[in-house]
Scaffold this active site. Structure first.
Site, PDB file in Angstrom:
ATOM      1  N   HIS A 197       0.855  -1.182   0.000  1.00 39.80           N
ATOM      2  CA  HIS A 197       0.000   0.000   0.000  1.00 39.80           C
ATOM      3  C   HIS A 197       0.894   1.237   0.000  1.00 39.80           C
ATOM      4  O   HIS A 197       2.051   1.191   0.432  1.00 39.80           O
ATOM      5  CB  HIS A 197      -0.883   0.023   1.244  1.00 39.80           C
ATOM      6  CG  HIS A 197      -1.956  -1.016   1.235  1.00 39.80           C
ATOM      7  ND1 HIS A 197      -3.009  -0.981   2.109  1.00 39.80           N
ATOM      8  CD2 HIS A 197      -2.138  -2.120   0.472  1.00 39.80           C
ATOM      9  CE1 HIS A 197      -3.808  -2.017   1.888  1.00 39.80           C
ATOM     10  NE2 HIS A 197      -3.285  -2.733   0.893  1.00 39.80           N
ATOM     11  N   GLU A 236       1.001   3.833   1.885  1.00 44.22           N
ATOM     12  CA  GLU A 236       1.514   4.199   3.204  1.00 44.22           C
ATOM     13  C   GLU A 236       2.679   3.301   3.612  1.00 44.22           C
ATOM     14  O   GLU A 236       3.698   3.778   4.131  1.00 44.22           O
ATOM     15  CB  GLU A 236       0.420   4.074   4.277  1.00 44.22           C
ATOM     16  CG  GLU A 236      -0.806   4.920   4.023  1.00 44.22           C
ATOM     17  CD  GLU A 236      -1.935   4.181   3.315  1.00 44.22           C
ATOM     18  OE1 GLU A 236      -3.096   4.406   3.694  1.00 44.22           O
ATOM     19  OE2 GLU A 236      -1.655   3.397   2.390  1.00 44.22           O
ATOM     20  N   CYS A 241      -6.096   1.945   5.879  1.00 46.05           N
ATOM     21  CA  CYS A 241      -6.749   0.690   6.262  1.00 46.05           C
ATOM     22  C   CYS A 241      -6.199   0.230   7.616  1.00 46.05           C
ATOM     23  O   CYS A 241      -5.223   0.799   8.131  1.00 46.05           O
ATOM     24  CB  CYS A 241      -6.503  -0.365   5.183  1.00 46.05           C
ATOM     25  SG  CYS A 241      -4.813  -1.025   5.173  1.00 46.05           S
ATOM     26  N   CYS A 281      -2.374  -0.545   7.537  1.00 46.76           N
ATOM     27  CA  CYS A 281      -1.548   0.655   7.478  1.00 46.76           C
ATOM     28  C   CYS A 281      -1.606   1.420   8.800  1.00 46.76           C
ATOM     29  O   CYS A 281      -0.598   1.959   9.260  1.00 46.76           O
ATOM     30  CB  CYS A 281      -1.965   1.528   6.309  1.00 46.76           C
ATOM     31  SG  CYS A 281      -1.590   0.774   4.707  1.00 46.76           S
TER      32      CYS A 281
END
Length: 155
Positions: A48, A50, A78, A81
């Site tokens: 992801h 992040e 999410c 993260c």
């Protein structure tokens, strides 16, 4: 956040969900690291925006503790993260669009509100939210219309 939006656009152009993130040192205004979604290209469900920004910052600074840095990300993080953000001890998280379905900060499990969360950054949502949401809507609308789907697992 404009840089994060540009990264999100680059992710979309690469066929990834359009999410971008940058880490900034608020004391200097310096961009320490950045990332864009890449789970498809990297064959990595943890890739992801992040997470990639956190990894790059850790490498650059030589430390997994990123205390005091501010994360700007185009979509509410999410739960995965959010957990990584807590472990990195970021000072602040600023996100664009809320994620009512998959969010982990304001929606969903609200990771930072859990009694087991050991570090809680300051959180601000809604910065360039409409631009962030419009990019996501456009990306997923085009995928549905064109029938473009992520690669299937062939195992």
């Amino acid at each position: 956040m404009r840089r994060a939006l540009a990264l999100a656009q680059a992710a979309a152009e690469a066929g990834e969900a359009p999410i971008g993130a940058i880490l900034v040192d608020p004391a200097t205004g310096e961009v320490v690291a950045e990332g864009r979604n890449a789970p498809i290209a990297r064959h990595d469900p943890t890739a992801h925006a992040e997470i990639l920004a956190l990894r790059a910052a850790g490498e650059r600074l030589g430390n997994y503790r990123l205390t005091g840095l501010t994360l700007y990300v185009t979509l509410e993080p999410c739960p995965m993260c959010a957990g990584a953000i807590s472990h990195a001890r970021l000072g602040r998280v600023v996100y664009g669009a809320p994620d009512e379905k998959g969010g982990g900060v304001v929606h969903g499990p609200r990771v930072f509100d859990q009694p087991t969360c050991h570090w809680r950054p300051t959180v601000q949502g809604g910065l360039l939210a409409e631009e962030s949401a419009a990019l996501l809507r456009s990306f997923f609308r085009a995928r549905r219309k064109g029938g473009d789907q992520p690669p299937k697992n062939t195992l």
